[in-house]
Design a protein around this motif. Structure first.
Motif, PDB file in Angstrom:
ATOM      1  N   GLN A   1      49.343  39.305  34.049  1.00 10.47           N
ATOM      2  CA  GLN A   1      50.661  39.047  34.609  1.00 10.47           C
ATOM      3  C   GLN A   1      50.689  39.200  36.127  1.00 10.47           C
ATOM      4  N   SER A   2      49.839  40.071  36.666  1.00  2.64           N
ATOM      5  CA  SER A   2      49.823  40.295  38.117  1.00  2.64           C
ATOM      6  C   SER A   2      49.195  39.139  38.887  1.00  2.64           C
ATOM      7  N   GLY A   3      48.413  38.284  38.206  1.00  2.00           N
ATOM      8  CA  GLY A   3      47.802  37.148  38.878  1.00  2.00           C
ATOM      9  C   GLY A   3      46.603  37.528  39.731  1.00  2.00           C
ATOM     10  N   ARG A   4      46.342  36.748  40.768  1.00  2.00           N
ATOM     11  CA  ARG A   4      45.134  36.931  41.583  1.00  2.00           C
ATOM     12  C   ARG A   4      45.351  37.740  42.857  1.00  2.00           C
ATOM     13  N   LEU A   5      46.400  37.411  43.587  1.00  2.00           N
ATOM     14  CA  LEU A   5      46.582  37.942  44.939  1.00  2.00           C
ATOM     15  C   LEU A   5      46.802  39.448  44.963  1.00  2.00           C
ATOM     16  N   VAL A   6      47.440  39.982  43.923  1.00  2.00           N
ATOM     17  CA  VAL A   6      47.807  41.405  43.916  1.00  2.00           C
ATOM     18  C   VAL A   6      46.581  42.312  43.898  1.00  2.00           C
ATOM     19  N   ASN A   7      45.449  41.801  43.436  1.00  2.00           N
ATOM     20  CA  ASN A   7      44.226  42.604  43.374  1.00  2.00           C
ATOM     21  C   ASN A   7      43.500  42.711  44.713  1.00  2.00           C
ATOM     22  N   VAL A   8      43.792  41.820  45.639  1.00  2.00           N
ATOM     23  CA  VAL A   8      42.977  41.741  46.859  1.00  2.00           C
ATOM     24  C   VAL A   8      43.751  41.928  48.159  1.00  2.00           C
ATOM     25  N   PHE A   9      45.047  41.715  48.155  1.00  2.00           N
ATOM     26  CA  PHE A   9      45.801  41.723  49.415  1.00  2.00           C
ATOM     27  C   PHE A   9      46.286  43.109  49.854  1.00  2.00           C
ATOM     28  N   PRO A  10      46.893  43.928  48.976  1.00  2.00           N
ATOM     29  CA  PRO A  10      47.446  45.216  49.417  1.00  2.00           C
ATOM     30  C   PRO A  10      46.364  46.180  49.899  1.00  2.00           C
TER      31      PRO A  10
ATOM     32  N   VAL B   1      46.168  49.359  49.378  1.00  2.00           N
ATOM     33  CA  VAL B   1      45.846  50.285  48.300  1.00  2.00           C
ATOM     34  C   VAL B   1      46.072  49.576  46.967  1.00  2.00           C
ATOM     35  N   HIS B   2      45.027  49.545  46.145  1.00  2.00           N
ATOM     36  CA  HIS B   2      45.120  48.914  44.823  1.00  2.00           C
ATOM     37  C   HIS B   2      45.040  49.995  43.758  1.00  2.00           C
ATOM     38  N   ILE B   3      46.113  50.134  42.979  1.00  2.00           N
ATOM     39  CA  ILE B   3      46.178  51.121  41.910  1.00  2.00           C
ATOM     40  C   ILE B   3      46.050  50.395  40.569  1.00  2.00           C
ATOM     41  N   VAL B   4      45.085  50.812  39.768  1.00  2.00           N
ATOM     42  CA  VAL B   4      44.833  50.178  38.470  1.00  2.00           C
ATOM     43  C   VAL B   4      45.105  51.184  37.355  1.00  2.00           C
ATOM     44  N   VAL B   5      45.763  50.718  36.308  1.00  2.00           N
ATOM     45  CA  VAL B   5      46.023  51.545  35.133  1.00  2.00           C
ATOM     46  C   VAL B   5      45.272  50.943  33.955  1.00  2.00           C
ATOM     47  N   ALA B   6      44.453  51.757  33.284  1.00  2.00           N
ATOM     48  CA  ALA B   6      43.631  51.246  32.182  1.00  2.00           C
ATOM     49  C   ALA B   6      43.555  52.271  31.062  1.00  2.00           C
ATOM     50  N   SER B   7      43.077  51.807  29.921  1.00  2.00           N
ATOM     51  CA  SER B   7      42.888  52.665  28.758  1.00  2.00           C
ATOM     52  C   SER B   7      41.400  52.889  28.527  1.00  2.00           C
ATOM     53  N   GLN B   8      41.059  54.015  27.922  1.00  2.00           N
ATOM     54  CA  GLN B   8      39.663  54.281  27.603  1.00  2.00           C
ATOM     55  C   GLN B   8      39.102  53.234  26.633  1.00  2.00           C
ATOM     56  N   LYS B   9      39.980  52.578  25.887  1.00  2.00           N
ATOM     57  CA  LYS B   9      39.549  51.541  24.941  1.00  2.00           C
ATOM     58  C   LYS B   9      38.975  50.319  25.665  1.00  2.00           C
ATOM     59  N   GLN B  10      39.239  50.213  26.950  1.00  5.23           N
ATOM     60  CA  GLN B  10      38.759  49.067  27.730  1.00  5.23           C
ATOM     61  C   GLN B  10      37.363  49.292  28.305  1.00  5.23           C
TER      62      GLN B  10
ATOM     63  N   VAL C   1      32.591  49.458  57.403  1.00  3.48           N
ATOM     64  CA  VAL C   1      34.036  49.319  57.579  1.00  3.48           C
ATOM     65  C   VAL C   1      34.661  49.161  56.197  1.00  3.48           C
ATOM     66  N   MET C   2      35.612  50.027  55.868  1.00  2.00           N
ATOM     67  CA  MET C   2      36.291  49.945  54.587  1.00  2.00           C
ATOM     68  C   MET C   2      37.543  49.084  54.719  1.00  2.00           C
ATOM     69  N   GLY C   3      37.830  48.322  53.668  1.00  2.00           N
ATOM     70  CA  GLY C   3      39.018  47.474  53.674  1.00  2.00           C
ATOM     71  C   GLY C   3      38.872  46.228  54.503  1.00  2.00           C
ATOM     72  N   ALA C   4      37.657  45.750  54.659  1.00  2.00           N
ATOM     73  CA  ALA C   4      37.415  44.591  55.531  1.00  2.00           C
ATOM     74  C   ALA C   4      37.954  43.296  54.938  1.00  2.00           C
ATOM     75  N   HIS C   5      37.740  43.090  53.639  1.00  2.00           N
ATOM     76  CA  HIS C   5      38.135  41.827  52.999  1.00  2.00           C
ATOM     77  C   HIS C   5      39.068  42.054  51.814  1.00  2.00           C
ATOM     78  N   GLY C   6      39.619  43.248  51.699  1.00  2.00           N
ATOM     79  CA  GLY C   6      40.469  43.565  50.559  1.00  2.00           C
ATOM     80  C   GLY C   6      40.970  44.989  50.673  1.00  2.00           C
ATOM     81  N   PRO C   7      41.396  45.582  49.557  1.00  2.00           N
ATOM     82  CA  PRO C   7      41.952  46.939  49.593  1.00  2.00           C
ATOM     83  C   PRO C   7      41.008  47.970  50.202  1.00  2.00           C
ATOM     84  N   LYS C   8      41.572  48.866  50.999  1.00  2.00           N
ATOM     85  CA  LYS C   8      40.791  49.942  51.606  1.00  2.00           C
ATOM     86  C   LYS C   8      40.586  51.079  50.616  1.00  2.00           C
TER      87      LYS C   8
END
Length: 213
Positions: free
Chosen positions: A137-146, A148-157, A198-205
């Motif tokens: 549902q979040s699509g593509r851009l949300v993973n690379v632009f901000p 800080v990227h916060i991900v929520v996952a389950s151990q089943k994954q 350099v951290m955060g050069a092409h995406g989330p720091k």
């Protein structure tokens, strides 16, 4: 051209063409599936421990929680600590755990985003990587632009290797595979300029992962 040289050239050309013609009978169908009967890398039994070790090596920040309620509590403190006031999250399931001290912004304000919250497809233990796809549902851009990227996952994954994640992705979507699947290994980084990291050069720091049961 010298006659002997021409004869050698013609002979070599004929030999190559004959090989190509003979090879056609083995290439009439799709490429056979790769065989993973022999593993090059060790196969650890404890996926979460393995993932945690590898994720820490690539500068990921991991918080293991018992429930989504606990994730919400950690998010409250995280937002204060990071000073992230403009949060972008369009995932219906995740919006319910976003704390009250977060300011959810709309699509029109996305250029000012300070942190995003998304889910993922799979967690790859052996490399400490996160697989995301455009089908989410979040699509593509949300993973690379901000920043800080916060991900929520389950151990089943959790899966062991990349090929396991690819196989499970095919099982999940069947003929309707996502147009894009991306493997994220730690925050964005580069050392192309004078070998300075350099951290955060092409995406989330920062890449922060919450894993719940």
């Amino acid at each position: 051209m010298d006659k002997k040289l021409k004869d050698r050239s013609d002979t070599a050309r004929e030999r190559i063409l004959n090989r190509l013609k003979g090879a056609k009978q083995y290439n009439n169908g799709p490429t056979a599936d790769a065989s993973w009967s022999v593993r090059v890398f060790p196969q650890p039994d404890k996926l979460l421990e393995t993932f945690t070790d590898e994720f820490n090596k690539v500068s990921g920040q991991l918080i293991v929680c018992e429930s989504k309620t606990e994730i919400r509590q950690h998010l409250e403190g995280l937002i204060v600590k990071k000073g992230c006031q403009k949060i972008f999250c369009i995932d219906d399931e995740l919006r319910s755990i976003v704390p009250l001290n977060a300011s959810l912004i709309s699509q029109s304000e996305f250029a000012d985003v300070e942190a995003s919250i998304t889910r993922c497809e799979f967690l790859i233990a052996r490399s400490g990587s996160i697989m995301v796809s455009s089908a989410q549902q979040s699509g593509r851009l949300v993973n690379v632009f901000p920043p800080v990227h916060i991900v929520v996952a389950s151990q089943k994954q959790l899966v062991l290797f990349l090929e396991d994640a690819v196989r499970e992705l095919k099982n999940k979507y069947g003929e309707n595979l996502p147009s894009q699947a991306t493997v994220i290994t730690g925050p964005s980084r580069t050392a192309d300029i004078e070998k300075t990291l350099v951290m955060g050069a092409h995406g989330p720091k920062e890449l922060i992962l919450f894993i719940h049961k």
